[in-house]
Write a protein that holds these residues in place. Structure first.
Motif, PDB file in Angstrom:
ATOM      1  N   GLN A 113       0.881  -1.045   0.092  1.00  0.00           N
ATOM      2  CA  GLN A 113      -0.087  -0.142   0.001  1.00  0.00           C
ATOM      3  C   GLN A 113       0.831   1.270  -0.019  1.00  0.00           C
ATOM      4  N   ALA A 114       2.086   1.188  -0.545  1.00  0.00           N
ATOM      5  CA  ALA A 114       3.045   2.427  -0.585  1.00  0.00           C
ATOM      6  C   ALA A 114       2.438   3.337  -1.532  1.00  0.00           C
ATOM      7  N   ARG A 115       2.423   4.632  -1.125  1.00  0.00           N
ATOM      8  CA  ARG A 115       2.031   5.655  -2.014  1.00  0.00           C
ATOM      9  C   ARG A 115       3.118   6.047  -3.152  1.00  0.00           C
ATOM     10  N   ILE A 116       2.434   6.169  -4.341  1.00  0.00           N
ATOM     11  CA  ILE A 116       3.207   6.419  -5.787  1.00  0.00           C
ATOM     12  C   ILE A 116       2.769   7.887  -5.958  1.00  0.00           C
ATOM     13  N   PHE A 117       3.983   8.343  -6.592  1.00  0.00           N
ATOM     14  CA  PHE A 117       3.848   9.672  -6.846  1.00  0.00           C
ATOM     15  C   PHE A 117       4.568  10.054  -8.321  1.00  0.00           C
ATOM     16  N   ASP A 118       3.940  10.860  -9.175  1.00  0.00           N
ATOM     17  CA  ASP A 118       4.536  11.150 -10.507  1.00  0.00           C
ATOM     18  C   ASP A 118       5.450  12.328 -10.104  1.00  0.00           C
ATOM     19  N   PHE A 119       6.662  12.359 -10.662  1.00  0.00           N
ATOM     20  CA  PHE A 119       7.605  13.565 -10.344  1.00  0.00           C
ATOM     21  C   PHE A 119       7.571  14.175 -11.734  1.00  0.00           C
ATOM     22  N   GLN A 120       7.696  15.490 -11.634  1.00  0.00           N
ATOM     23  CA  GLN A 120       7.626  16.464 -12.729  1.00  0.00           C
ATOM     24  C   GLN A 120       8.543  17.595 -12.444  1.00  0.00           C
ATOM     25  N   MET A 121       9.253  17.815 -13.567  1.00  0.00           N
ATOM     26  CA  MET A 121      10.288  18.676 -13.344  1.00  0.00           C
ATOM     27  C   MET A 121      10.209  19.768 -14.664  1.00  0.00           C
ATOM     28  N   HIS A 122       9.851  21.013 -14.290  1.00  0.00           N
ATOM     29  CA  HIS A 122       9.693  22.107 -15.423  1.00  0.00           C
ATOM     30  C   HIS A 122      10.732  23.069 -15.066  1.00  0.00           C
ATOM     31  N   ILE A 123      11.197  23.617 -16.311  1.00  0.00           N
ATOM     32  CA  ILE A 123      12.382  24.885 -16.293  1.00  0.00           C
ATOM     33  C   ILE A 123      11.638  26.158 -16.922  1.00  0.00           C
ATOM     34  N   MET A 124      11.543  27.231 -16.185  1.00  0.00           N
ATOM     35  CA  MET A 124      11.229  28.258 -16.986  1.00  0.00           C
ATOM     36  C   MET A 124      12.570  29.130 -17.150  1.00  0.00           C
ATOM     37  N   ILE A 125      12.476  29.536 -18.393  1.00  0.00           N
ATOM     38  CA  ILE A 125      13.865  30.459 -18.660  1.00  0.00           C
ATOM     39  C   ILE A 125      13.318  31.694 -19.364  1.00  0.00           C
ATOM     40  N   SER A 126      13.791  32.966 -18.812  1.00  0.00           N
ATOM     41  CA  SER A 126      13.142  34.321 -19.196  1.00  0.00           C
ATOM     42  C   SER A 126      14.558  34.984 -19.656  1.00  0.00           C
ATOM     43  N   ALA A 127      14.579  35.856 -20.729  1.00  0.00           N
ATOM     44  CA  ALA A 127      15.573  36.712 -21.118  1.00  0.00           C
ATOM     45  C   ALA A 127      14.942  37.779 -21.587  1.00  0.00           C
ATOM     46  N   ASP A 128      15.787  38.964 -21.829  1.00  0.00           N
ATOM     47  CA  ASP A 128      15.611  40.278 -22.456  1.00  0.00           C
ATOM     48  C   ASP A 128      15.283  40.300 -23.885  1.00  0.00           C
ATOM     49  N   THR A 129      15.996  39.361 -24.461  1.00  0.00           N
ATOM     50  CA  THR A 129      15.771  39.188 -26.036  1.00  0.00           C
ATOM     51  C   THR A 129      15.712  37.966 -26.360  1.00  0.00           C
ATOM     52  N   LYS A 130      15.051  37.701 -27.397  1.00  0.00           N
ATOM     53  CA  LYS A 130      14.779  36.269 -28.413  1.00  0.00           C
ATOM     54  C   LYS A 130      16.300  35.643 -28.236  1.00  0.00           C
ATOM     55  N   GLU A 131      17.122  36.172 -28.682  1.00  0.00           N
ATOM     56  CA  GLU A 131      18.640  35.471 -28.941  1.00  0.00           C
ATOM     57  C   GLU A 131      19.074  35.238 -27.633  1.00  0.00           C
ATOM     58  N   ASP A 132      18.807  35.952 -26.341  1.00  0.00           N
ATOM     59  CA  ASP A 132      19.587  35.663 -25.244  1.00  0.00           C
ATOM     60  C   ASP A 132      18.546  34.480 -24.609  1.00  0.00           C
ATOM     61  N   LEU A 133      17.412  34.417 -24.994  1.00  0.00           N
ATOM     62  CA  LEU A 133      16.447  33.347 -24.693  1.00  0.00           C
ATOM     63  C   LEU A 133      16.818  31.792 -25.089  1.00  0.00           C
ATOM     64  N   GLU A 134      17.145  31.864 -26.547  1.00  0.00           N
ATOM     65  CA  GLU A 134      17.801  30.793 -27.314  1.00  0.00           C
ATOM     66  C   GLU A 134      19.114  30.313 -26.692  1.00  0.00           C
ATOM     67  N   LEU A 135      19.723  31.375 -26.267  1.00  0.00           N
ATOM     68  CA  LEU A 135      21.512  31.024 -25.963  1.00  0.00           C
ATOM     69  C   LEU A 135      21.236  30.327 -24.399  1.00  0.00           C
ATOM     70  N   LYS A 136      20.165  30.883 -23.580  1.00  0.00           N
ATOM     71  CA  LYS A 136      19.926  30.185 -22.227  1.00  0.00           C
ATOM     72  C   LYS A 136      19.166  28.945 -22.342  1.00  0.00           C
ATOM     73  N   LYS A 137      18.423  28.655 -23.248  1.00  0.00           N
ATOM     74  CA  LYS A 137      17.830  27.230 -23.427  1.00  0.00           C
ATOM     75  C   LYS A 137      19.071  26.335 -23.891  1.00  0.00           C
ATOM     76  N   LEU A 138      19.969  26.704 -24.645  1.00  0.00           N
ATOM     77  CA  LEU A 138      21.051  25.815 -25.225  1.00  0.00           C
ATOM     78  C   LEU A 138      21.940  25.616 -23.855  1.00  0.00           C
ATOM     79  N   ASN A 139      22.023  26.543 -22.917  1.00  0.00           N
ATOM     80  CA  ASN A 139      22.795  26.309 -21.845  1.00  0.00           C
ATOM     81  C   ASN A 139      22.324  25.303 -20.859  1.00  0.00           C
TER      82      ASN A 139
END
Length: 182
Positions: A113-139
């Motif tokens: 009767q063990a409790r079972i959990f779904d583990f979810q991880m989400h990463i929100m990335i924000s940046a001033d420019t679209k180029e900076d966002l793409e660079l952060k996503k890649l990093n």
């Protein structure tokens, strides 16, 4: 979507694109991690969470046993079907053992009767420019890939370790304990 409905659902300054969104004065995106290492060491995400514009959300969502049992039983059925169709005896044996192991796991889970959990991880990335966002996503992607490789590499014996172990076995330095019942 009509302009009237959009203004009711989303605040001013919120615009969605296929791979990101713009909110107020920032570009942002959310990455969902779908593969995790079996073991996570302390500090696994420390460098990631210290990057500017990065927020990590981790959720543990309870999963009812009946739902988990249904998924496990479906996998057992798929394994049994693969077993019936497989011609190679070695592969058949491996599939049979996997199915038995999964059936045993399901019964142990039901009994405990063990409790079972779904583990979810989400990463929100924000940046001033679209180029900076793409660079952060890649990093972020590179960082997670490197962490996964490091964990995997630490689990696998190197050639030197294998030779040293085999040498100690051949020399008789490693003794095996065999328990014999009466």
């Amino acid at each position: 979507m009509s302009t009237g409905l959009r203004s009711q659902l989303a605040p001013k300054g919120l615009h969605f694109n296929p791979s990101d969104f713009f909110i107020s004065d920032k570009y942002a995106t959310i990455l969902t991690v779908v593969s995790y290492p079996k073991y996570i060491t302390p500090g696994y995400l420390s460098s990631l969470t210290n990057m500017s514009g990065i927020k990590v959300v981790i959720k543990h969502i309870p999963v009812p046993f009946q739902e988990m049992a249904k998924m496990l039983n479906k996998q057992v059925a798929e394994l049994k079907d693969r077993y019936q169709n497989e011609r190679d005896q070695t592969v058949r044996e491996r599939i049979r053992q996997d199915a038995e192991s999964l059936e045993y796991f399901t019964s142990m889970l039901a009994g405990s009767q063990a409790r079972i959990f779904d583990f979810q991880m989400h990463i929100m990335i924000s940046a001033d420019t679209k180029e900076d966002l793409e660079l952060k996503k890649l990093n972020v992607k590179n960082y997670i890939d490197e962490r996964m490789r490091t964990i995997e590499n630490n689990r696998i014996m190197t050639a030197k370790e294998a030779v040293e172990f085999l040498t100690s076995v051949v020399r008789g330095d490693v003794k095996e304990t065999v328990v014999i019942g009466t």
